[in-house]
Design a protein around this motif. Structure first.
Motif, mmCIF file in Angstrom:
data_model
loop_
_atom_site.group_PDB
_atom_site.id
_atom_site.type_symbol
_atom_site.label_atom_id
_atom_site.label_comp_id
_atom_site.label_asym_id
_atom_site.label_seq_id
_atom_site.Cartn_x
_atom_site.Cartn_y
_atom_site.Cartn_z
ATOM 1 N N HIS A 30 0.825 -1.203 0.000
ATOM 2 C CA HIS A 30 0.000 0.000 0.000
ATOM 3 C C HIS A 30 0.859 1.252 0.000
ATOM 4 N N THR A 76 -0.810 11.807 0.029
ATOM 5 C CA THR A 76 -1.730 12.803 0.575
ATOM 6 C C THR A 76 -1.178 14.192 0.302
ATOM 7 N N GLU A 103 -1.927 18.055 1.631
ATOM 8 C CA GLU A 103 -2.617 18.715 2.740
ATOM 9 C C GLU A 103 -2.208 20.182 2.790
ATOM 10 N N PHE A 126 -6.192 15.908 1.242
ATOM 11 C CA PHE A 126 -6.750 15.307 0.037
ATOM 12 C C PHE A 126 -5.987 14.031 -0.265
ATOM 13 N N ASP A 127 -6.721 12.922 -0.388
ATOM 14 C CA ASP A 127 -6.104 11.641 -0.740
ATOM 15 C C ASP A 127 -7.064 10.895 -1.660
ATOM 16 N N THR A 128 -7.171 9.605 -1.537
ATOM 17 C CA THR A 128 -8.036 8.833 -2.431
ATOM 18 C C THR A 128 -9.509 8.890 -2.038
ATOM 19 N N ALA A 129 -9.840 9.472 -0.918
ATOM 20 C CA ALA A 129 -11.241 9.575 -0.490
ATOM 21 C C ALA A 129 -11.993 10.533 -1.415
ATOM 22 N N SER A 130 -13.302 10.377 -1.480
ATOM 23 C CA SER A 130 -14.107 11.220 -2.368
ATOM 24 C C SER A 130 -14.278 12.638 -1.839
ATOM 25 N N ALA A 131 -13.965 12.869 -0.581
ATOM 26 C CA ALA A 131 -14.051 14.205 0.007
ATOM 27 C C ALA A 131 -12.804 14.442 0.859
ATOM 28 N N PRO A 132 -12.376 15.698 0.988
ATOM 29 C CA PRO A 132 -11.210 15.965 1.827
ATOM 30 C C PRO A 132 -11.533 15.714 3.295
ATOM 31 N N SER A 133 -10.499 15.401 4.066
ATOM 32 C CA SER A 133 -10.674 15.286 5.513
ATOM 33 C C SER A 133 -10.220 16.596 6.148
#
Length: 147
Positions: free
Chosen positions: A58, A62, A64, A80-87
């Motif tokens: 893996h 990211t 940021e 911002f990473d592979t998620a559909s929304a930023p954390s």
């Protein structure tokens, strides 16, 4: 405008190493890679780039930004990473050389006072309402290309 002076020790390029821990504190995955923190034009935001391998298969990338005043105090963090929304998270200065990252169900104690060439972080996550060690990371400063 939030003053970023307390975050200046993190600026630079770092070799990242560490471990992911299970709920009993045993190492389950090794982490290796790099983190880069760059002051953006204007000096009011920091860009943070993460490129680490976690175990054999893996890779975590990211992007940021850190800066601006968080409504609850400290600085905003948007990743911002592979998620559909930023954390989104919050970063606070707990004492000189000790930062605390606050997220939903996670937190990280980040020490910048190990001299100018090393930092460390202890990530914790909430498990059934209790904080449990999750990751231990060490950051060793790398020379910048112009050095």
């Amino acid at each position: 405008m939030a003053d970023l002076t307390a975050l200046h020790p993190v600026l630079g390029h770092w070799r990242t190493s560490g471990q992911v821990l299970d709920e009993h504190g045993h190492v389950v995955v090794e982490i290796s890679g790099s983190d880069t923190y760059t002051l953006l034009p204007g000096g009011t935001w920091i860009a943070h780039e993460v490129d680490v391998a976690m175990g054999d298969g893996h890779r975590a990338l990211t992007h940021e930004v850190i800066g601006g005043e968080h409504p609850e105090g400290g600085w905003q963090m948007v990743a911002f990473d592979t998620a559909s929304a930023p954390s989104t998270m919050r970063l606070t200065l707990e004492e000189p050389g000790l930062l605390l990252l606050h997220g939903v169900g996670v937190r990280s104690w980040f020490r910048t006072d190990h001299g100018t060439d090393q930092m460390c972080a202890r990530w914790e996550r909430q498990v059934e309402g209790a904080w449990t060690s999750w990751m231990d990371l060490t950051f060793d400063r790398l020379p910048t290309p112009e050095q």
